[in-house]
Design a protein around this motif. Sequence first.
Motif, PDB file in Angstrom:
ATOM      1  N   GLU A 244       0.825  -1.207   0.000  1.00 54.26           N
ATOM      2  CA  GLU A 244       0.000   0.000   0.000  1.00 54.26           C
ATOM      3  C   GLU A 244       0.862   1.261   0.000  1.00 54.26           C
ATOM      4  OE1 GLU A 244      -2.398  -3.358   1.671  1.00 54.26           O
ATOM      5  OE2 GLU A 244      -0.363  -2.605   1.940  1.00 54.26           O
ATOM      6  N   LEU A 245       1.938   1.257   0.781  1.00 50.36           N
ATOM      7  CA  LEU A 245       2.807   2.433   0.830  1.00 50.36           C
ATOM      8  C   LEU A 245       3.670   2.546  -0.429  1.00 50.36           C
ATOM      9  CD1 LEU A 245       3.889   2.488   4.591  1.00 50.36           C
ATOM     10  CD2 LEU A 245       2.027   3.722   3.462  1.00 50.36           C
ATOM     11  N   VAL A 246       3.985   1.425  -1.047  1.00 53.09           N
ATOM     12  CA  VAL A 246       4.674   1.469  -2.334  1.00 53.09           C
ATOM     13  C   VAL A 246       3.811   2.206  -3.352  1.00 53.09           C
ATOM     14  CG1 VAL A 246       5.344   0.055  -4.330  1.00 53.09           C
ATOM     15  CG2 VAL A 246       6.171  -0.541  -2.051  1.00 53.09           C
ATOM     16  N   GLU A 247       2.518   1.943  -3.335  1.00 49.24           N
ATOM     17  CA  GLU A 247       1.617   2.622  -4.275  1.00 49.24           C
ATOM     18  C   GLU A 247       1.567   4.125  -4.022  1.00 49.24           C
ATOM     19  OE1 GLU A 247      -2.169   0.688  -4.070  1.00 49.24           O
ATOM     20  OE2 GLU A 247      -1.559  -0.908  -5.421  1.00 49.24           O
ATOM     21  N   VAL A 248       1.711   4.535  -2.772  1.00 55.69           N
ATOM     22  CA  VAL A 248       1.771   5.970  -2.463  1.00 55.69           C
ATOM     23  C   VAL A 248       3.022   6.582  -3.092  1.00 55.69           C
ATOM     24  CG1 VAL A 248       2.000   7.686  -0.616  1.00 55.69           C
ATOM     25  CG2 VAL A 248       0.438   5.745  -0.331  1.00 55.69           C
ATOM     26  N   LEU A 249       4.146   5.926  -2.898  1.00 54.41           N
ATOM     27  CA  LEU A 249       5.410   6.441  -3.429  1.00 54.41           C
ATOM     28  C   LEU A 249       5.424   6.431  -4.950  1.00 54.41           C
ATOM     29  CD1 LEU A 249       7.893   4.769  -0.913  1.00 54.41           C
ATOM     30  CD2 LEU A 249       7.221   7.171  -1.009  1.00 54.41           C
ATOM     31  N   GLU A 250       4.677   5.524  -5.554  1.00 46.02           N
ATOM     32  CA  GLU A 250       4.614   5.470  -7.013  1.00 46.02           C
ATOM     33  C   GLU A 250       3.512   6.352  -7.588  1.00 46.02           C
ATOM     34  OE1 GLU A 250       6.298   0.914  -7.812  1.00 46.02           O
ATOM     35  OE2 GLU A 250       4.131   1.269  -7.673  1.00 46.02           O
ATOM     36  N   GLY A 251       2.802   7.074  -6.712  1.00 42.14           N
ATOM     37  CA  GLY A 251       1.750   7.979  -7.159  1.00 42.14           C
ATOM     38  C   GLY A 251       0.464   7.311  -7.578  1.00 42.14           C
ATOM     39  N   LYS A 252       0.253   6.069  -7.155  1.00 44.55           N
ATOM     40  CA  LYS A 252      -0.940   5.321  -7.558  1.00 44.55           C
ATOM     41  C   LYS A 252      -2.072   5.424  -6.540  1.00 44.55           C
ATOM     42  CE  LYS A 252       1.836   1.890 -10.060  1.00 44.55           C
ATOM     43  NZ  LYS A 252       2.242   0.452 -10.115  1.00 44.55           N
ATOM     44  N   ARG A 253      -1.772   5.927  -5.344  1.00 43.11           N
ATOM     45  CA  ARG A 253      -2.775   5.990  -4.295  1.00 43.11           C
ATOM     46  C   ARG A 253      -2.380   7.093  -3.320  1.00 43.11           C
ATOM     47  NH1 ARG A 253      -5.461   1.014  -1.040  1.00 43.11           N
ATOM     48  NH2 ARG A 253      -4.518  -0.188  -2.719  1.00 43.11           N
ATOM     49  N   ASP A 254      -3.358   7.794  -2.758  1.00 43.63           N
ATOM     50  CA  ASP A 254      -3.002   8.809  -1.774  1.00 43.63           C
ATOM     51  C   ASP A 254      -2.809   8.150  -0.409  1.00 43.63           C
ATOM     52  OD1 ASP A 254      -5.531   8.553  -0.462  1.00 43.63           O
ATOM     53  OD2 ASP A 254      -6.412  10.060  -1.775  1.00 43.63           O
ATOM     54  N   LEU A 255      -2.141   8.871   0.495  1.00 41.31           N
ATOM     55  CA  LEU A 255      -1.763   8.280   1.781  1.00 41.31           C
ATOM     56  C   LEU A 255      -2.971   7.873   2.618  1.00 41.31           C
ATOM     57  CD1 LEU A 255       0.431   7.431   3.727  1.00 41.31           C
ATOM     58  CD2 LEU A 255       0.521   9.794   4.580  1.00 41.31           C
ATOM     59  N   PRO A 256      -4.004   8.707   2.784  1.00 41.00           N
ATOM     60  CA  PRO A 256      -5.145   8.267   3.601  1.00 41.00           C
ATOM     61  C   PRO A 256      -5.775   6.970   3.106  1.00 41.00           C
ATOM     62  CG  PRO A 256      -5.246  10.623   3.236  1.00 41.00           C
ATOM     63  CD  PRO A 256      -4.154  10.110   2.351  1.00 41.00           C
ATOM     64  N   ALA A 257      -5.908   6.839   1.787  1.00 42.16           N
ATOM     65  CA  ALA A 257      -6.490   5.612   1.239  1.00 42.16           C
ATOM     66  C   ALA A 257      -5.581   4.411   1.499  1.00 42.16           C
ATOM     67  CB  ALA A 257      -6.737   5.771  -0.258  1.00 42.16           C
ATOM     68  N   ALA A 258      -4.273   4.620   1.389  1.00 38.38           N
ATOM     69  CA  ALA A 258      -3.320   3.536   1.627  1.00 38.38           C
ATOM     70  C   ALA A 258      -3.356   3.103   3.094  1.00 38.38           C
ATOM     71  CB  ALA A 258      -1.912   3.982   1.244  1.00 38.38           C
ATOM     72  N   VAL A 259      -3.426   4.071   3.986  1.00 35.75           N
ATOM     73  CA  VAL A 259      -3.475   3.750   5.421  1.00 35.75           C
ATOM     74  C   VAL A 259      -4.736   2.958   5.742  1.00 35.75           C
ATOM     75  CG1 VAL A 259      -3.710   4.740   7.732  1.00 35.75           C
ATOM     76  CG2 VAL A 259      -2.030   5.676   6.122  1.00 35.75           C
TER      77      VAL A 259
END
Length: 305
Positions: A244-259
């Motif tokens: 989930e956090l990899v997707e944040v760093l890759e710009g595929k998901r925002d942090l609240p959604a990943a958390v």
Amino acid sequence: MPEKKPILLAGATASGKSALALELAGRLDGVIINADALQVYDCWQLLSARPDAADLAAAPHALYGHVAHDVPYSVGAWLRDVAPFLQEPAQRPIIVGGTGLYFSALTDGLADIPPVPDDVRRRGNDLRETIGAAGFVEILQKSDPGSLARLDANNPMRLQRAWEVLAATGKGLAAWQADASPPLLPITACNTYVINVETSVLDARISRRFDQMLAQGAMEEVRAALVRGWNPALPSSRAIGAAELVEVLEGKRDLPAAVSAAKLASRQYAKRQRSWFRNRLGHWPQLAYTTGAERKAALEMIAAQ
């Protein structure tokens, strides 16, 4: 085995088993030995909730972070690593973790299943992507119901493993397990416990702990994994929250959604763990404390045995 039996503490993620083990180690001159399949890897200090510097200073710990991130690590490898700590130990072994297969292999024995060929593994991966857990359940109901009866029907990785073993060897997983080698630590030679926590309490702990992981630098830990070469197929990449956090760093998901997704995945994982412990370790004594007084009583009871 030593006069003072090794202590085995199993429990779901965030159930408080590591804190209990730390207190027991202080009282009993014990060494805390990891039985969690993700805490063995060197890449996840925070996301796998490995003991921190203060914990390591308070009591000796073993088998934490001792495996490189890209090295496959099996139940058999863990048994080989844990064996020296059970042979006339200077300190009382306190084995703690959430990987049920480690505990069952330790106390019941390990089946000598041949390695699954790469082509069968690739077919299994393809099936997992196309038919999922429900598809494996349907296949195993017809071809290997004995193994299916011992598995979590919602765990696609375990179901895939059962399918792969049957496809590669022509013999079901349950049949292999029935021919398991003698246990390294028979159940009569240790004191075993499963820690149970109410679902609402556990869910709240999971949420708080993930927030703490982020505050302590979990994102930087994941960033380092990306730099090193992120491979989602590696067993080490299954740390909850990593993808989930990899997707944040890759710009595929925002942090609240990943958390939110990571916390949900952690709650689902805890549910699977508790189901596994209930089905496979149901004969172990259960610790279901909720208050501080009940926890103290449990600690005193374990320390006295």
